[in-house]
Scaffold this motif. Structure first.
Motif, PDB file in Angstrom:
ATOM      1  N   GLN A   1       0.842  -1.197   0.000  1.00 33.32           N
ATOM      2  CA  GLN A   1       0.000   0.000   0.000  1.00 33.32           C
ATOM      3  C   GLN A   1       0.885   1.257   0.000  1.00 33.32           C
ATOM      4  O   GLN A   1       1.748   1.413   0.869  1.00 33.32           O
TER       5      GLN A   1
ATOM      6  N   ARG B   1      -1.225 -11.490   2.374  1.00 32.60           N
ATOM      7  CA  ARG B   1      -2.495 -12.030   1.885  1.00 32.60           C
ATOM      8  C   ARG B   1      -2.417 -13.538   1.845  1.00 32.60           C
ATOM      9  O   ARG B   1      -1.383 -14.104   1.497  1.00 32.60           O
TER      10      ARG B   1
ATOM     11  N   PRO C   1      -6.043 -10.799   7.009  1.00 31.48           N
ATOM     12  CA  PRO C   1      -4.998 -10.825   8.050  1.00 31.48           C
ATOM     13  C   PRO C   1      -5.517 -10.330   9.393  1.00 31.48           C
ATOM     14  O   PRO C   1      -5.001 -10.719  10.438  1.00 31.48           O
ATOM     15  N   ALA C   2      -6.560  -9.498   9.353  1.00 33.62           N
ATOM     16  CA  ALA C   2      -7.135  -9.029  10.618  1.00 33.62           C
ATOM     17  C   ALA C   2      -7.691 -10.227  11.391  1.00 33.62           C
ATOM     18  O   ALA C   2      -7.752 -10.212  12.617  1.00 33.62           O
TER      19      ALA C   2
ATOM     20  N   MET D   1      -3.948 -13.039  11.548  1.00 37.71           N
ATOM     21  CA  MET D   1      -2.714 -12.633  12.229  1.00 37.71           C
ATOM     22  C   MET D   1      -2.800 -12.734  13.760  1.00 37.71           C
ATOM     23  O   MET D   1      -1.871 -13.237  14.379  1.00 37.71           O
TER      24      MET D   1
ATOM     25  N   VAL E   1       7.623 -13.283   5.360  1.00 35.24           N
ATOM     26  CA  VAL E   1       7.236 -11.931   4.941  1.00 35.24           C
ATOM     27  C   VAL E   1       8.488 -11.074   4.721  1.00 35.24           C
ATOM     28  O   VAL E   1       8.621 -10.386   3.700  1.00 35.24           O
TER      29      VAL E   1
ATOM     30  N   ILE F   1       5.996  -6.520  11.855  1.00 34.68           N
ATOM     31  CA  ILE F   1       6.493  -7.670  12.607  1.00 34.68           C
ATOM     32  C   ILE F   1       5.757  -7.719  13.935  1.00 34.68           C
ATOM     33  O   ILE F   1       5.075  -6.772  14.328  1.00 34.68           O
TER      34      ILE F   1
ATOM     35  N   GLU G   1       7.354  -2.172  11.359  1.00 35.67           N
ATOM     36  CA  GLU G   1       6.206  -1.644  12.113  1.00 35.67           C
ATOM     37  C   GLU G   1       5.870  -2.594  13.250  1.00 35.67           C
ATOM     38  O   GLU G   1       5.703  -3.795  13.032  1.00 35.67           O
TER      39      GLU G   1
ATOM     40  N   GLU H   1      -3.002   6.674   9.179  1.00 38.50           N
ATOM     41  CA  GLU H   1      -3.498   5.509   8.441  1.00 38.50           C
ATOM     42  C   GLU H   1      -4.972   5.690   8.123  1.00 38.50           C
ATOM     43  O   GLU H   1      -5.654   6.465   8.792  1.00 38.50           O
TER      44      GLU H   1
ATOM     45  N   GLU I   1      -9.399   8.051   3.865  1.00 37.99           N
ATOM     46  CA  GLU I   1     -10.329   7.577   2.846  1.00 37.99           C
ATOM     47  C   GLU I   1     -10.890   8.698   1.979  1.00 37.99           C
ATOM     48  O   GLU I   1     -11.610   8.429   1.015  1.00 37.99           O
TER      49      GLU I   1
ATOM     50  N   PRO J   1      -4.083  -1.605  -1.077  1.00 42.01           N
ATOM     51  CA  PRO J   1      -2.816  -2.337  -1.203  1.00 42.01           C
ATOM     52  C   PRO J   1      -2.766  -3.045  -2.569  1.00 42.01           C
ATOM     53  O   PRO J   1      -3.783  -3.550  -3.037  1.00 42.01           O
TER      54      PRO J   1
HETATM   55  P1  C2E Z   1      -2.198  -2.645   9.926  1.00 41.32           P
HETATM   56  O1  C2E Z   1      -0.734  -2.923  10.066  1.00 41.32           O
HETATM   57  O2  C2E Z   1      -2.750  -1.538  10.742  1.00 41.32           O
HETATM   58  O3  C2E Z   1      -2.466  -2.432   8.390  1.00 41.32           O
HETATM   59  C1  C2E Z   1      -3.368  -1.496   7.886  1.00 41.32           C
HETATM   60  C2  C2E Z   1      -4.652  -2.143   7.544  1.00 41.32           C
HETATM   61  O4  C2E Z   1      -5.584  -1.165   7.135  1.00 41.32           O
HETATM   62  C3  C2E Z   1      -4.523  -3.083   6.346  1.00 41.32           C
HETATM   63  O5  C2E Z   1      -5.442  -4.136   6.552  1.00 41.32           O
HETATM   64  C4  C2E Z   1      -4.952  -2.211   5.192  1.00 41.32           C
HETATM   65  O6  C2E Z   1      -5.413  -2.947   4.074  1.00 41.32           O
HETATM   66  C5  C2E Z   1      -6.064  -1.438   5.832  1.00 41.32           C
HETATM   67  N1  C2E Z   1      -6.316  -0.171   5.180  1.00 41.32           N
HETATM   68  C6  C2E Z   1      -5.486   0.558   4.406  1.00 41.32           C
HETATM   69  N2  C2E Z   1      -6.077   1.709   4.014  1.00 41.32           N
HETATM   70  C7  C2E Z   1      -7.313   1.702   4.561  1.00 41.32           C
HETATM   71  C8  C2E Z   1      -8.408   2.639   4.510  1.00 41.32           C
HETATM   72  O7  C2E Z   1      -8.364   3.687   3.901  1.00 41.32           O
HETATM   73  N3  C2E Z   1      -9.513   2.322   5.215  1.00 41.32           N
HETATM   74  C9  C2E Z   1      -9.606   1.167   5.914  1.00 41.32           C
HETATM   75  N4  C2E Z   1     -10.724   0.899   6.569  1.00 41.32           N
HETATM   76  N5  C2E Z   1      -8.583   0.264   5.975  1.00 41.32           N
HETATM   77  C10 C2E Z   1      -7.454   0.545   5.305  1.00 41.32           C
HETATM   78  P2  C2E Z   1      -5.073  -5.616   6.282  1.00 41.32           P
HETATM   79  O8  C2E Z   1      -4.171  -5.729   5.105  1.00 41.32           O
HETATM   80  O9  C2E Z   1      -6.345  -6.346   6.276  1.00 41.32           O
HETATM   81  O10 C2E Z   1      -4.220  -6.012   7.548  1.00 41.32           O
HETATM   82  C11 C2E Z   1      -4.780  -6.029   8.788  1.00 41.32           C
HETATM   83  C12 C2E Z   1      -3.753  -6.163   9.863  1.00 41.32           C
HETATM   84  O11 C2E Z   1      -3.099  -7.441   9.798  1.00 41.32           O
HETATM   85  C13 C2E Z   1      -2.625  -5.176   9.732  1.00 41.32           C
HETATM   86  O12 C2E Z   1      -3.021  -3.968  10.292  1.00 41.32           O
HETATM   87  C14 C2E Z   1      -1.529  -5.837  10.520  1.00 41.32           C
HETATM   88  O13 C2E Z   1      -1.710  -5.648  11.900  1.00 41.32           O
HETATM   89  C15 C2E Z   1      -1.776  -7.288  10.206  1.00 41.32           C
HETATM   90  N6  C2E Z   1      -0.856  -7.713   9.146  1.00 41.32           N
HETATM   91  C16 C2E Z   1      -1.020  -7.677   7.806  1.00 41.32           C
HETATM   92  N7  C2E Z   1       0.072  -8.162   7.181  1.00 41.32           N
HETATM   93  C17 C2E Z   1       0.940  -8.508   8.162  1.00 41.32           C
HETATM   94  C18 C2E Z   1       2.268  -9.071   8.170  1.00 41.32           C
HETATM   95  O14 C2E Z   1       2.886  -9.334   7.130  1.00 41.32           O
HETATM   96  N8  C2E Z   1       2.857  -9.293   9.397  1.00 41.32           N
HETATM   97  C19 C2E Z   1       2.222  -8.993  10.572  1.00 41.32           C
HETATM   98  N9  C2E Z   1       2.870  -9.235  11.717  1.00 41.32           N
HETATM   99  N10 C2E Z   1       0.989  -8.457  10.590  1.00 41.32           N
HETATM  100  C20 C2E Z   1       0.360  -8.216   9.402  1.00 41.32           C
END
Ligand code: C2E
Ligand code: CA
Ligand code: CA
Length: 598
Positions: free
Chosen positions: A363, A381, A392-393, A396, A412, A436, A467, A554, A557, A581
């Motif tokens: 993203q 993903r 991932p929400a 994870m 990752v 991480i 992060e 973050e 929108e 993303p």
């Molecule tokens: P996060 O690190 O806070 O990542 C941001 C989340 O917000 C991402 O969700 C992203 O797709 C979403 N997002 C981005 N822009 C917007 C927006 O404008 N509005 C809204 N409502 N959401 C937005 P995602 O990809 O579903 O990931 C969710 C969480 O999962 C991440 O929150 C992070 O905590 C975790 N995560 C994802 N990938 C990884 C990873 O590779 N490693 C670890 N440890 N955690 C991960």
């Protein structure tokens, strides 16, 4: 009683024969190794009758199988024209004085092999099923006295006593002395046959949490655990009306069916159970804490397996640990959550083996003043063949509580840094943020592996950002701090993620070697409409700047939100307003086309 002229080819009732065979198979005797307890009886039979051959012969669907034998080489013979089969079919003693002179058996295998005399007594179970015969055979024609008949029947009864004893032993738990899970399953199946369509209630008592058992066993040894089990078995048996059965269904679990006249939903019943728990915990040796709980489940008899019903009651007893009463009735909603959790855990562990199910998306992150894309956040993903796309929400938090987090983060980091290398060589200069988990910081060798990966792909370490959520950092602050210092010294930047959502101590956070603060999307969402929200975010930004952090918002929108953030002096932003993303290819395309980012 049958005599030598009885027909060996009686018409068989297939339904009765099926029940007989199932009784035989339930005993798990067929094709088991020889045993001295049975051989002793066979030897005795041969001696009493002064005959060379004796056997305990079980009638299977198409064979006679010998559990014990004297003077016979074969382990089995065909059932067809075997006199023992007739004994099993008729449940009667059978004596054939001379096989060669017998109309039916003169053409049998035994007669062919020179056997002349046969006498067999049926082996009958308590339920009335005849399993086969205790038999003696000779090579000369012979008669049998009344005493000998009696002796043969006594020997058959001794065989049955031995069989039933062994069977019972496999059904009683040696520690508690209560019927075990196997017996529970059999009784459950009997109830399902007799009372299908009615409702029933099962109560399960869990006497300690697994970690409590582990600690007690480690300190006190397994005898102590046995004492706990015995004490619980006695108490729970005493709780039930006379004649009601308690089953010992798991090491620390007991189950019983609730009598029909009791309403399990009533407060009195639940109070009784809660009182029992207090009494139990009071009575138990108090050197170790044990937390007991009750799970109750209601089920439609005949519609669920014993394993399902036990699982539901067990699941309820686990959830009961969260309640003051520690008595809980099974809820399918809670259960669905746990099953989903399990499916996610299981599915994700195979995704780590089949990594084509995993990929990263990126993203864009925008500098608010210049409007340029200055970085990207890598987000994981996962597509599972059965569960489909899982967010991932959802996965994870589950993965972070398992040992899989180590492999996950390693995967990752490797993928993201490889991608960064590709971009850097293509002349694209981006700050790449990788999420991480705090437990990663406690892994021995984590920092070194990270440096190795960076060197392997030849990327500039100052372009890598890690992060970490603020709440995660608070769980092991000292160790985390130590690992972070090493990472920062290498040139990698640290971002505190989801800022504002935890209960972090600012005093602690400001000591961390982090350069970036990411304000959580929940504060940003209503920024343009909500004055209080605006005041809060403005305060966060001001304070962060005073502490010399770069601030990233973050979840941006809309343009209105972006404008607000700009006015407040926020440095960077990320969100759907700029882009979702993206896959690496899409990312390049977006960057070349986007008016804001160019
Ligand atoms: P996060 O690190 O806070 O990542 C941001 C989340 O917000 C991402 O969700 C992203 O797709 C979403 N997002 C981005 N822009 C917007 C927006 O404008 N509005 C809204 N409502 N959401 C937005 P995602 O990809 O579903 O990931 C969710 C969480 O999962 C991440 O929150 C992070 O905590 C975790 N995560 C994802 N990938 C990884 C990873 O590779 N490693 C670890 N440890 N955690 C991960
Ligand atoms: Ca993040
Ligand atoms: Ca975040």
């Amino acid at each position: 009683m049958s005599f030598s002229n009885a027909s060996p080819c009686l018409p068989l009732d297939p339904a009765i024969e099926a029940l007989r065979l199932s009784a035989l198979r339930r005993l798990n005797l067929l094709d088991t190794p020889p045993s001295e307890a049975f051989d002793r009886i066979t030897r005795l039979a041969s001696q009493i009758f002064h005959l060379p051959i004796a056997a305990i012969s079980l009638t299977d669907s198409d064979r006679q199988w010998f559990k014990s034998r004297v003077g016979v080489d074969h382990q089995q013979i065909p059932r067809h024209l075997a006199p023992c089969a007739q004994v099993a079919e008729t449940s009667d003693l059978l004596v054939i004085s001379d096989l060669q002179a017998d109309g039916a058996y003169s053409r049998s295998l035994l007669a062919d092999r020179g056997i002349r005399f046969y006498a067999g007594a049926p082996l009958i179970t308590d339920d009335g099923y005849s399993l086969g015969a205790m038999c003696v055979l000779g090579t000369e024609p012979r008669q049998i006295s009344v005493e000998e008949r009696k002796a043969l029947q006594d020997l058959a009864a001794m065989v049955m006593a031995q069989i039933e004893l062994r069977h019972a032993l496999g059904r009683i738990d040696p520690v508690s002395g209560l019927p075990n899970r196997t017996q529970f399953r059999e009784d459950f199946d009997d109830i399902a046959r007799d009372s299908a369509g009615q409702m029933a209630d099962l109560v399960l008592l869990n006497i300690a949490r697994p970690e409590e058992v582990a600690i007690a066993a480690r300190v006190m040894g397994s005898d102590y655990i046995d004492t706990l089990i015995k004490g619980a078995a006695e108490m729970i048996s005493a709780l039930l009306p006379f004649g009601r059965q308690v089953y010992h269904v798991g090491e620390m679990q007991f189950a019983f069916f609730v009598p029909h006249d009791i309403d399990i939903g009533s407060d009195t019943y639940r109070d009784d159970l809660t009182n029992f728990l207090s009494e139990y915990e009071y009575g138990v040796d108090s050197r170790f804490v044990t937390t007991a709980s009750f799970g109750i489940t209601q089920f439609l008899i005949g519609s669920q397996t014993y394993a399902d019903v036990l699982r539901m009651a067990h699941s309820a007893s686990q959830d009961a640990l969260e309640l003051v009463s520690r008595v809980n009735t099974y809820s399918s909603r809670q259960d669905v959550t746990w099953r989903r959790r399990f499916a996610v855990l299981h599915g994700f562990s195979s995704a780590l083996k089949h990594t084509d199910r995993l990929h990263l998306v990126y993203q864009p992150r925008i500098d608010i003043v210049s409007g340029k894309c200055v970085g990207a956040e890598a987000l994981l993903r996962w597509t599972d063949p059965e569960l489909g796309i899982v967010s991932p929400a959802e996965f994870m938090p589950i993965v972070e509580h398992s040992a899989m987090i180590h492999l996950t983060t390693a995967w990752v980091l490797n993928k993201a840094i490889e991608q960064l290398g590709i971009w850097q060589r293509a002349g694209l200069h981006l700050q790449l943020a990788i999420n991480i988990s705090a437990v990663n910081l406690l892994e021995p060798g984590f920092a070194q592996n990270l440096f190795n990966t960076i060197e392997r792909y030849g990327v500039d370490a100052t372009c890598v950002e890690l992060e970490i959520t603020e709440s995660a950092l608070m769980t092991k602050p000292v160790e985390a701090h130590h690992a972070l210092n090493r990472i920062v010294a290498y040139g990698i930047r640290i971002a505190i993620d989801d800022f504002g959502t935890g209960y972090s101590s600012l005093a602690y956070l400001q000591k961390l070697p982090a350069q970036i603060l990411k304000i959580d999307g929940t504060f940003v969402k209503d920024l343009s409409k909500d004055d209080r929200q605006r005041a809060l975010v403005l305060a966060m930004i001001k304070m962060s700047h005073e502490l010399e952090y770069t601030v990233v918002a973050e979840g941006v929108e809309s343009e209105a939100i972006l404008t607000c953030l700009k006015e407040m002096g926020c440095n960077e932003a990320q969100g759907y307003f700029f882009s979702q993303p993206l896959l690496p290819g899409e990312f390049l395309k977006w960057k070349s086309e986007s008016p804001v980012a160019s």
